[in-house]
Design an enzyme around this catalytic site. Structure first.
Site, PDB file in Angstrom:
ATOM      1  N   THR B 146     -73.663  -1.940  34.265  1.00 38.56           N
ATOM      2  CA  THR B 146     -74.041  -1.228  35.491  1.00 38.56           C
ATOM      3  C   THR B 146     -74.981  -0.086  35.097  1.00 38.56           C
ATOM      4  O   THR B 146     -76.175  -0.310  34.962  1.00 38.56           O
ATOM      5  CB  THR B 146     -72.804  -0.693  36.237  1.00 38.56           C
ATOM      6  OG1 THR B 146     -71.994   0.063  35.345  1.00 38.56           O
ATOM      7  CG2 THR B 146     -71.988  -1.840  36.814  1.00 38.56           C
ATOM      8  N   THR B 179     -63.397   3.233  33.266  1.00 44.59           N
ATOM      9  CA  THR B 179     -63.972   2.269  34.204  1.00 44.59           C
ATOM     10  C   THR B 179     -64.668   1.289  33.406  1.00 44.59           C
ATOM     11  O   THR B 179     -65.836   1.426  33.092  1.00 44.59           O
ATOM     12  CB  THR B 179     -65.045   2.793  35.111  1.00 44.59           C
ATOM     13  OG1 THR B 179     -64.441   3.560  36.062  1.00 44.59           O
ATOM     14  CG2 THR B 179     -65.756   1.681  35.851  1.00 44.59           C
ATOM     15  N   ASN B 380     -74.453  10.980  39.176  1.00 44.89           N
ATOM     16  CA  ASN B 380     -73.308  10.758  40.048  1.00 44.89           C
ATOM     17  C   ASN B 380     -73.448  11.392  41.424  1.00 44.89           C
ATOM     18  O   ASN B 380     -72.520  11.350  42.226  1.00 44.89           O
ATOM     19  CB  ASN B 380     -72.035  11.237  39.361  1.00 44.89           C
ATOM     20  CG  ASN B 380     -71.663  10.304  38.226  1.00 44.89           C
ATOM     21  OD1 ASN B 380     -71.386   9.135  38.471  1.00 44.89           O
ATOM     22  ND2 ASN B 380     -71.704  10.792  37.013  1.00 44.89           N
ATOM     23  N   THR B 385     -77.878   6.908  43.681  1.00 42.98           N
ATOM     24  CA  THR B 385     -77.193   5.720  44.197  1.00 42.98           C
ATOM     25  C   THR B 385     -77.897   5.158  45.423  1.00 42.98           C
ATOM     26  O   THR B 385     -78.821   5.755  45.939  1.00 42.98           O
ATOM     27  CB  THR B 385     -75.747   6.056  44.581  1.00 42.98           C
ATOM     28  OG1 THR B 385     -75.733   7.111  45.529  1.00 42.98           O
ATOM     29  CG2 THR B 385     -74.950   6.455  43.364  1.00 42.98           C
TER      30      THR B 385
END
Lengths: 385, 385
Positions: B146, B179, B380, B385
């Site tokens: 990712t 994660t 983040n 995003t």
């Protein structure tokens, strides 16, 4: 007015020279009585600064006649001289005010691990003593600022009596007291036990619910002094309410001035099985760097809220949790049903309200926190120190 | 080679179109046997993604014939369709490989709270099946990335048998699994119970000691599959050691690729009364935003280390703690004695070693973490995003 709003108190704030910036850095608050009842709570950090180690002892008998505070140095982890400096400053205040060193609380804030210059501090204490005034509250509030951008003061009134307070603190705000120094005064007549109960009740629901960055300080001190100068003995619940009001107001001022924050985030948890559960869940969300960075980016990333809830031991079933952000229910039944689209959430303003409905009971709690921003990183990296 | 280093496995990684970037996003790992023993561990987050809910059930009988993985979507908290999509993908793999859906583990990673496009995923699974190859390990490792900047692969060998693995994960790395998605394969002969014991022992001292940002994912999965194709049954301790070696190597690769990190920080605690104490202390330091921001600024702020230690329940006396940073003992006896000056500490390199000596017992533990940087905040926040 803050700590001099109540009758029987004088205060001062002066430039001693502890801060390279040349801003005020020594404050003194003196209780002229007739009473000298007091209470205090301290950081629960087990590695404590010298002034906390000192003040914990002085408050043991429920008496304080003065509080001396300095910014420009935490007097923490700085070798064998540090505690002696704290002791010496209390002795000097006692000598100047005609009291006992063991009735003088000492508070320090600033960088830890650095020596605190005793001659400079002592000269500052003498200067502050010379300037003590019934109007000196604001000067004292200014002298305890570190990275604070504004002085924090608050007052509340009863029938014939007053509570006033000042606070400093902008970073390292976490439970079991934020990095902060708070002095609250009242001219109400009250004994030490009453003050202690009022102060503990007030801090539990105010300062202890402020958690801007999850970091717990070594120097936190909240002191409450009563002069009794009003001659009025209020019911304990009224005094507690007034102290709580001042604490809540100061806590909100600390929240709004948190280091580098762009958003003031309130995490409200409802429907918890217990208040402890509600606090645990709200604090877990408040400490999620991923969630806090998302808010900085105005991104209503409720998945990061749910992920933080999922790390707790609180009673809940994941598929019963609802989450709303600024009034928009974006997560229904733990994401097993569709909520309103995240694009309906507007995070462009300063205030962010996150509502977590656990649907597991009647208890609630709110934790106040901040977003994780470039400014926070900047202020806390060496570039700023 | 990673997951196809061991005999008996084929893998593939393809571009399905789940990622807007057009990069590979579906991976398939198939165990051709003769054995199909397996074990897996999952996130301890109580709010789990659909593929975790599915895979926890499939592993219950200790059998897996395939693992299908996708990036470009976590399939988590995304409405009633999400679990059905996970189920459908397992059914499709079973149909294509001639197996049972209940022997197919499913892993997803990417944004949570977003629908996962089932037709695109299914087309990707068909494409991946068509490309299955004994040389497909690296393609599979690439397809699960990712925000990773590099694919993570590792192998270890025994006498006549091999262990290989792949991992993804760059943020949200915290205990009880980062994660991350990890698939490890071996051609050793082993039953499910042996694999389970080996995997739990290995993850406890590797992935569970990685804590880059304190955030725990909803999707973490580490699966270990044995084909038995080597025909060799190694002693359990040798197999465990090889699995642990692969896990440790992959964990270090995850650490070095943590989102936005400028420093790789190892927090080593020695002299703890118990291993749990050592882990608690090291993790507390690893989660201090103030400490992590200081390291970003190359500031050897050991006071923030000591403040973090002080928040734990571990057995220690504050005035017995020593702290060294990159080999320089800057804090002696909890700051009550002078250590070497902080200016002797060089944090300009990538590697930072913090040694906390509790002087309270014989136990030790090390937590791997990262600094708190502008890049972390940037990656983040919504800007990325």
């Amino acid at each position: 007015m803050s700590v001099t709003a109540a009758a029987g108190f004088r205060a001062a704030g002066v430039v001693a020279g502890l801060k390279p910036s040349g801003k005020p850095d020594v404050a003194l608050v003196v209780n002229d009585g007739p009473l000298s009842a007091a209470a205090a709570v301290f950081t629960s950090n087990r590695c404590k600064a010298n002034p906390v180690l000192w003040s914990e002892r002085t408050i043991a008998d429920g008496r304080l006649t003065a509080v001396v505070l300095n910014s420009g140095g935490a007097n923490c982890y700085n070798g064998p001289e540090g505690f002696q400096t704290t002791h010496a400053s209390a002795e000097l205040v006692a000598e100047l005010t005609g009291g006992q060193a063991f009735d003088v609380a000492v508070c320090s804030t600033g960088l830890i691990g650095q020596p605190l210059d005793r001659p400079i501090l002592e000269a500052g204490i003498r200067a502050a003593h010379a300037e003590l005034s019934p109007d000196g509250g604001s000067a004292a509030a200014t002298a305890i600022m570190t990275t604070d951008t504004v002085a924090k003061e608050s007052t509340a009134s009863g029938e014939g009596w007053v509570v006033g307070g000042m606070a400093k603190g902008a970073g390292m705000l976490a439970p079991a007291l934020a990095t902060m120094l708070v002095v609250i005064t009242t001219d109400a007549v009250a004994d030490a036990a009453t003050l202690d109960a009022a102060l503990r009740a007030a801090t539990k629901s105010t300062f202890d619910r402020l958690d801007t960055d999850g970091c717990m300080s070594t120097n936190d001190t909240v002191a409450l002094l009563a002069s009794g100068a009003s001659g009025v003995t209020p019911p304990a619940e009224e005094l507690t309410a007034a102290v709580a009001a001042v604490c809540a107001d100061l806590a909100r001022q600390l929240w709004h001035d948190a280091e580098g924050a762009h958003h003031d985030i309130a995490i409200e948890v409802v429907g918890a099985a217990s208040e402890d559960d509600a606090v645990e869940v709200a604090r877990s969300v408040a400490r999620s760097n991923l969630f806090k960075a998302a808010v900085f980016g105005n991104d209503p990333n409720w998945g990061r809220v749910l992920a933080a809830v999922g790390t707790t031991r609180a009673a809940f079933e994941p598929e019963k949790i609802d989450i709303s952000m600024n009034g928009v229910k974006v997560c229904v039944a733990g994401g097993t049903q569709f909520g309103r689209p995240s694009t309906d959430v507007d995070l462009s303003g300063r205030d962010v309200h996150v509502l977590v409905e656990l649907n597991a009971g009647p208890a609630t709690a709110t934790i106040l926190t901040s977003d994780l921003t470039h400014d926070y990183v900047h202020e806390n990296s060496a570039y700023s120190t």
